[in-house]
Design a protein around this motif. Sequence first.
Motif, PDB file in Angstrom:
ATOM      1  N   VAL A  33     -34.654 -15.094 -16.775  1.00 43.46           N
ATOM      2  CA  VAL A  33     -33.895 -15.358 -17.992  1.00 43.46           C
ATOM      3  C   VAL A  33     -34.900 -15.698 -19.089  1.00 43.46           C
ATOM      4  CG1 VAL A  33     -32.190 -16.830 -19.117  1.00 43.46           C
ATOM      5  CG2 VAL A  33     -31.887 -16.186 -16.712  1.00 43.46           C
ATOM      6  N   ASP A  34     -34.885 -14.910 -20.169  1.00 45.15           N
ATOM      7  CA  ASP A  34     -35.730 -15.202 -21.322  1.00 45.15           C
ATOM      8  C   ASP A  34     -34.895 -15.971 -22.343  1.00 45.15           C
ATOM      9  OD1 ASP A  34     -37.725 -13.827 -20.074  1.00 45.15           O
ATOM     10  OD2 ASP A  34     -37.943 -12.272 -21.604  1.00 45.15           O
ATOM     11  N   THR A  35     -35.385 -17.140 -22.758  1.00 46.44           N
ATOM     12  CA  THR A  35     -34.652 -17.989 -23.694  1.00 46.44           C
ATOM     13  C   THR A  35     -35.446 -18.127 -24.978  1.00 46.44           C
ATOM     14  OG1 THR A  35     -33.721 -19.235 -21.846  1.00 46.44           O
ATOM     15  CG2 THR A  35     -33.587 -20.255 -24.017  1.00 46.44           C
ATOM     16  N   VAL A  43     -31.278 -14.467 -22.472  1.00 47.18           N
ATOM     17  CA  VAL A  43     -31.054 -13.063 -22.121  1.00 47.18           C
ATOM     18  C   VAL A  43     -31.473 -12.857 -20.667  1.00 47.18           C
ATOM     19  CG1 VAL A  43     -31.658 -10.677 -22.651  1.00 47.18           C
ATOM     20  CG2 VAL A  43     -31.521 -12.361 -24.501  1.00 47.18           C
ATOM     21  N   PRO A  44     -30.515 -12.504 -19.777  1.00 47.66           N
ATOM     22  CA  PRO A  44     -30.902 -12.210 -18.387  1.00 47.66           C
ATOM     23  C   PRO A  44     -31.675 -10.896 -18.322  1.00 47.66           C
ATOM     24  CG  PRO A  44     -28.539 -11.889 -18.702  1.00 47.66           C
ATOM     25  CD  PRO A  44     -29.091 -12.382 -20.001  1.00 47.66           C
ATOM     26  N   MET A  45     -32.733 -10.885 -17.531  1.00 46.83           N
ATOM     27  CA  MET A  45     -33.576  -9.697 -17.409  1.00 46.83           C
ATOM     28  C   MET A  45     -33.957  -9.478 -15.952  1.00 46.83           C
ATOM     29  SD  MET A  45     -36.030 -10.137 -20.737  1.00 46.83           S
ATOM     30  CE  MET A  45     -36.506  -8.430 -20.735  1.00 46.83           C
ATOM     31  N   PRO A  50     -36.702  -5.993  -7.999  1.00 44.09           N
ATOM     32  CA  PRO A  50     -35.277  -5.744  -8.186  1.00 44.09           C
ATOM     33  C   PRO A  50     -34.469  -6.751  -7.348  1.00 44.09           C
ATOM     34  CG  PRO A  50     -36.429  -3.706  -7.660  1.00 44.09           C
ATOM     35  CD  PRO A  50     -37.388  -4.825  -7.443  1.00 44.09           C
ATOM     36  N   ASP A  51     -33.389  -7.274  -7.905  1.00 42.48           N
ATOM     37  CA  ASP A  51     -32.545  -8.214  -7.171  1.00 42.48           C
ATOM     38  C   ASP A  51     -31.932  -7.519  -5.955  1.00 42.48           C
ATOM     39  OD1 ASP A  51     -31.401 -10.725  -6.791  1.00 42.48           O
ATOM     40  OD2 ASP A  51     -29.571 -10.152  -7.856  1.00 42.48           O
ATOM     41  N   ASP A  52     -31.811  -8.246  -4.872  1.00 38.61           N
ATOM     42  CA  ASP A  52     -31.238  -7.762  -3.600  1.00 38.61           C
ATOM     43  C   ASP A  52     -32.095  -6.696  -2.916  1.00 38.61           C
ATOM     44  OD1 ASP A  52     -29.010  -9.444  -3.593  1.00 38.61           O
ATOM     45  OD2 ASP A  52     -27.899  -8.076  -4.895  1.00 38.61           O
ATOM     46  N   ALA A  53     -33.380  -6.668  -3.204  1.00 44.64           N
ATOM     47  CA  ALA A  53     -34.283  -5.742  -2.508  1.00 44.64           C
ATOM     48  C   ALA A  53     -34.454  -6.218  -1.066  1.00 44.64           C
ATOM     49  CB  ALA A  53     -35.623  -5.681  -3.220  1.00 44.64           C
ATOM     50  N   ALA A  54     -34.810  -5.304  -0.176  1.00 37.56           N
ATOM     51  CA  ALA A  54     -34.959  -5.671   1.237  1.00 37.56           C
ATOM     52  C   ALA A  54     -36.091  -4.867   1.875  1.00 37.56           C
ATOM     53  CB  ALA A  54     -33.658  -5.410   1.986  1.00 37.56           C
TER      54      ALA A  54
END
Length: 186
Positions: A33-35, A43-45, A50-54
């Motif tokens: 998150v850039d504030t 702003v979420p970035m 990558p989220d949920d990578a495995a």
Amino acid sequence: CAVTAEARSAPWPGLTIVAGAEVYSDHVDSWRVDTNTSSGTAVPMRGLFPDDAAAQFAAGFGLASYRKGRFGADGGARYTWTRVTASDPVFGDVDVSPGAWVGSGSLAFELAKGLSAYGSASEGFRAPNLDDLSTLGLFDFGVEIPAGELQPERSLSLEAGVKLRAPRVAAALALFRTNLSDLIDR
């Protein structure tokens, strides 16, 4: 989460056999998150990954060692399988699952008391991991971007030499060569 198992056997004098397996699984939650400190706007970035990578990894191996008198021999094989998955809307999805067999072997012979000669050959395999395939961020010399098309790295190492072991001296002289293909680097 990781699990490793290994078994050892000595079925007859001079022979030792080791066999085993490894399994590993990793799941990554990644965000950023850039504030803006002036306006307070957040702003979420995308995070570093990558989220949920495995990533999953499995391997099985066997090694036999034989010693008789002045002679010694080793031989082994290993199968390695890796799977990396990541969903990235900017750089594209990653779903790779390379696997490979590799082997190794060596011979040694005692030429005289405390002096032996040896030779060996071994293969190597390294599949690209989650960091290699999907990292986005700064590092010491620039910006790293995902490289989803990487191929596994392979190697072949050859070595020959002599070893001296005496009560007050230990020495070795070796010649070696390693050939790398598809080197994974930044």
